[in-house]
Scaffold this motif. Structure first.
Motif, PDB file in Angstrom:
ATOM      1  N   ASP A  73       0.738  -1.209  -0.030  1.00 49.57           N
ATOM      2  CA  ASP A  73      -0.013   0.066   0.067  1.00 49.57           C
ATOM      3  C   ASP A  73       1.039   1.284  -0.039  1.00 49.57           C
ATOM      4  O   ASP A  73       2.322   1.408  -0.123  1.00 49.57           O
ATOM      5  CB  ASP A  73      -0.779  -0.127   1.302  1.00 49.57           C
ATOM      6  CG  ASP A  73      -0.412   0.031   2.437  1.00 49.57           C
ATOM      7  OD1 ASP A  73       0.867   0.354   2.492  1.00 49.57           O
ATOM      8  OD2 ASP A  73      -0.855   0.015   3.658  1.00 49.57           O
ATOM      9  N   GLU A  74       0.171   2.538   0.118  1.00 52.16           N
ATOM     10  CA  GLU A  74       0.865   3.666  -0.132  1.00 52.16           C
ATOM     11  C   GLU A  74       1.801   4.025   0.862  1.00 52.16           C
ATOM     12  O   GLU A  74       2.823   4.683   0.868  1.00 52.16           O
ATOM     13  CB  GLU A  74      -0.094   4.973  -0.416  1.00 52.16           C
ATOM     14  CG  GLU A  74      -0.875   5.136   0.811  1.00 52.16           C
ATOM     15  CD  GLU A  74      -2.330   4.533   0.585  1.00 52.16           C
ATOM     16  OE1 GLU A  74      -2.357   3.593   0.087  1.00 52.16           O
ATOM     17  OE2 GLU A  74      -3.483   4.863   1.468  1.00 52.16           O
ATOM     18  N   ASN A  75       1.673   3.223   2.163  1.00 60.78           N
ATOM     19  CA  ASN A  75       2.468   3.466   3.324  1.00 60.78           C
ATOM     20  C   ASN A  75       3.842   2.452   3.257  1.00 60.78           C
ATOM     21  O   ASN A  75       4.597   2.277   4.103  1.00 60.78           O
ATOM     22  CB  ASN A  75       2.007   3.478   4.488  1.00 60.78           C
ATOM     23  CG  ASN A  75       0.939   4.449   4.572  1.00 60.78           C
ATOM     24  OD1 ASN A  75       1.265   5.619   4.275  1.00 60.78           O
ATOM     25  ND2 ASN A  75      -0.386   4.099   5.033  1.00 60.78           N
ATOM     26  N   GLY A  76       4.087   1.455   2.138  1.00 56.49           N
ATOM     27  CA  GLY A  76       4.909   0.694   2.142  1.00 56.49           C
ATOM     28  C   GLY A  76       4.808  -0.545   2.815  1.00 56.49           C
ATOM     29  O   GLY A  76       5.642  -1.475   3.132  1.00 56.49           O
TER      30      GLY A  76
ATOM     31  N   GLY B  12       0.097   8.905   0.693  1.00 52.05           N
ATOM     32  CA  GLY B  12       0.998   8.112   1.607  1.00 52.05           C
ATOM     33  C   GLY B  12       2.459   8.810   1.330  1.00 52.05           C
ATOM     34  O   GLY B  12       2.634   9.583   1.104  1.00 52.05           O
ATOM     35  N   ASN B  13       3.368   7.602   1.269  1.00 51.96           N
ATOM     36  CA  ASN B  13       4.761   7.735   0.962  1.00 51.96           C
ATOM     37  C   ASN B  13       5.194   7.460  -0.294  1.00 51.96           C
ATOM     38  O   ASN B  13       6.222   7.218  -0.542  1.00 51.96           O
ATOM     39  CB  ASN B  13       5.379   7.042   1.972  1.00 51.96           C
ATOM     40  CG  ASN B  13       5.253   7.251   3.494  1.00 51.96           C
ATOM     41  OD1 ASN B  13       5.067   8.460   3.890  1.00 51.96           O
ATOM     42  ND2 ASN B  13       5.125   6.146   4.054  1.00 51.96           N
ATOM     43  N   ASN B  14       4.173   7.348  -1.397  1.00 54.04           N
ATOM     44  CA  ASN B  14       4.530   6.973  -2.633  1.00 54.04           C
ATOM     45  C   ASN B  14       5.509   7.517  -3.145  1.00 54.04           C
ATOM     46  O   ASN B  14       6.385   6.879  -3.995  1.00 54.04           O
ATOM     47  CB  ASN B  14       3.205   7.008  -3.413  1.00 54.04           C
ATOM     48  CG  ASN B  14       2.186   5.991  -3.082  1.00 54.04           C
ATOM     49  OD1 ASN B  14       2.765   5.045  -2.488  1.00 54.04           O
ATOM     50  ND2 ASN B  14       1.313   6.051  -3.703  1.00 54.04           N
ATOM     51  N   ARG B  17       8.957   6.666  -1.632  1.00 51.43           N
ATOM     52  CA  ARG B  17       9.151   5.168  -1.942  1.00 51.43           C
ATOM     53  C   ARG B  17       9.761   4.961  -3.158  1.00 51.43           C
ATOM     54  O   ARG B  17      10.650   4.402  -3.632  1.00 51.43           O
ATOM     55  CB  ARG B  17       7.854   4.386  -1.830  1.00 51.43           C
ATOM     56  CG  ARG B  17       7.396   4.236  -0.514  1.00 51.43           C
ATOM     57  CD  ARG B  17       5.951   3.350  -0.429  1.00 51.43           C
ATOM     58  NE  ARG B  17       6.245   1.886  -1.074  1.00 51.43           N
ATOM     59  CZ  ARG B  17       5.198   1.551  -1.977  1.00 51.43           C
ATOM     60  NH1 ARG B  17       4.042   2.218  -2.182  1.00 51.43           N
ATOM     61  NH2 ARG B  17       5.254   0.666  -2.473  1.00 51.43           N
TER      62      ARG B  17
END
Lengths: 294, 224
Positions: A73-76, B12-14, B17
């Motif tokens: 997901d977007e938080n890894g 988020g952290n995309n 990342r």
């Protein structure tokens, strides 16, 4: 004379390369043969249940880009149906889970070299694979499905009219199955998912046969289409796999799956991870509880 | 306006990342490039020796690496060494070994080519001036060869950076794998994200490789 020298040099080079590659090949076949023969005595690649517990970490190979089965997901964070199960395994074994991102093409190598302890990457059980790895009890069904427009829902493949054509993607199990089982159905073959999708939308064929997870997801995303046949052909299953011969771990997973069946764990898993994609109505056809295929 | 699905980058952290993935790719490739250049220059100089044994060995090594696809080499080193010797290399380590083996082979051939492209009369004139063998190489041949080497080695370096996209096959999560993860995780909510994400990956690769080309251009001009 000069030419002759060159030719001999070239020839010896070629011979040398061949010799080197031949040695390499022979070496590796010998080794695999040896490993199979001596089995447990030779360097064991896998870690037993006790060794995993002692180390405090279990390595589980999952997909990192197959939404909704295994993805990040977007938080890894790893998420999905397979990951949900993997986390429960870690919890019940009392160890940390270290997720390893695997690809469809390297799942067997990961187990053969012991670089992961379990593969939970939507691994379909087949006879060829069962010779390389050991499968535990299944936790999901996979079959073919047929989708068609609401105006003319195809619910059976019997009494097929020769004027109607079925859309398939070349090289899929759907194509293979239809050719073998229903040779009378005319097929319209497409190379990619996108072109097959266009063909269905344009009405080039009356229906589209593909993996049932794919067609079910399509019907939910696109209004006006119904999966008339949600499960067709041979029922394949998806199961965890461990390195060949790793009995302690295999038995533990089998016991775990049976125990989880009593609390309907995989139904809860479906509701947590798959319901957004497939809706509740396909829960019974996709989920395998307690390792018992209905 | 074309929908590129760029909004997923701000989720988020995309973006972080993706940058982290770029860092993994650059770390592995630049480390390998550094080692490869040093070893390649050494082996390249050895290749110009008249000794038939070293010549044959180096030739076989070069041809072997050149013929093998990098993906096969990665599998051989990552999984093969575990099967054959029981070594448990990490994905990063295996990637660096393969990239060094490959970079050294190609670099040594480039060095060899640059060295033998220096005309004979350069050696002969230097000898006529009474220079020793070391002096000839150090003051006459190497400076000229280096200049010829720059455009060739830039090709190799940028190729090594781009080939890191293969290491996702041995479980190393680098920029391309992160991109695929982001695209797949948002398959339902932003079906067009593939365009935007791959465009971003393209721009990031470009930003990473462009300075190398600029440095090369600068060096070429300076050493003319």
């Amino acid at each position: 004379m000069k030419n002759f020298k060159r030719i001999t040099a070239l020839a010896s080079l070629l011979a040398l390369t061949l010799a080197v590659s031949a040695c390499g090949k022979q070496g590796s076949t010998d080794e695999t043969a040896e490993a199979e023969n001596t089995g447990d005595q030779k360097a064991v690649v896998y870690r037993t249940l006790d060794e995993i517990k002692e180390s405090g970490t279990i390595n589980i190979g999952v997909f990192s880009d197959k939404n909704p089965f295994g993805y990040v997901d977007e938080n890894g964070e790893y998420q999905g149906y397979d990951v949900y199960f993997a986390n429960r395994i870690g919890e019940d074994m009392g160890v940390e889970v270290n997720f390893v991102s695997t690809e469809a093409a390297n799942r067997i190598e990961y187990l053969q070299t012991g670089k992961v302890d379990i593969i939970l990457a939507n691994f379909t059980v087949t006879e060829e694979r069962a010779e390389e790895v050991d499968f535990a009890l299944p936790y999901m069904n996979v079959a073919l499905g047929v989708i068609s427009p609401d105006s003319n829902v195809v619910q059976s493949l019997d009494n097929w009219s020769a004027d109607d054509e079925m859309i398939v993607i070349s090289g899929t199990t759907a194509e293979k199955y239809l050719i073998e089982t229903y040779p009378d159905i005319p097929l319209q073959k497409y190379d990619s998912y996108a072109t097959a999708k266009n063909a269905l939308e344009n009405g080039n064929g009356v229906a589209w046969a593909n993996d049932n997870t794919e067609v079910i997801a399509f019907a939910l995303q696109n209004k006006g289409y119904t999966v008339g046949i949600p499960s067709l052909g041979s029922q394949d299953t998806i199961a965890p796999a461990v390195s060949k011969g790793n009995e302690t771990l295999l038995n533990w997973i089998n016991d775990e799956i049976k125990a989880l069946g009593e609390e309907q764990f995989f139904h809860a898993n479906y509701e947590a991870t798959l319901v957004d994609t497939y809706g509740l109505e396909f829960q019974e056809s996709l989920v395998v509880e307690g390792g018992q295929v209905q | 306006m074309l929908d590129l699905g760029l909004e997923v980058l701000s989720k988020g952290n995309n973006m972080l990342r993706l940058l982290g993935g770029l860092w993994v790719a650059l770390k592995i490739s630049l480390l390998s490039v550094g080692i490869s250049i040093a070893l390649g220059i050494l082996l390249g100089a050895l290749m110009t020796w008249k000794n038939p044994v070293t010549k044959a060995i180096l030739r076989v090594y070069l041809e072997f690496i050149r013929i093998m696809p990098q993906l096969v080499l990665l599998f051989l080193v990552y999984f093969g060494t575990t099967k054959a010797f029981g070594w448990d290399l990490t994905g990063e380590m295996a990637a660096i070994i393969v990239f060094v083996l490959w970079g050294t082979a190609e670099m040594s051939d480039l060095v060899r080519g640059a060295l033998i492209s220096i005309p004979r009369h350069q050696y002969e004139s230097s000898e006529a001036l009474g220079l020793t063998r070391e002096q000839i190489y150090f003051y006459i041949i190497i400076p000229q060869a280096l200049r010829r080497l720059i455009p060739l080695s830039i090709n190799l370096i940028t190729r090594m950076i781009k080939t890191t996209s293969l290491i996702l096959m041995i479980g190393v999560v680098e920029i391309l794998k992160v991109a695929q993860q982001i695209i797949e995780a948002n398959r339902m909510s932003s079906p067009n994200a593939a365009f935007g994400i791959y465009l971003t990956v393209f721009i990031l690769y470009f930003i990473a490789c462009w300075p190398i080309s600029m440095i090369a251009k600068h060096l070429e001009r300076k050493w003319r």
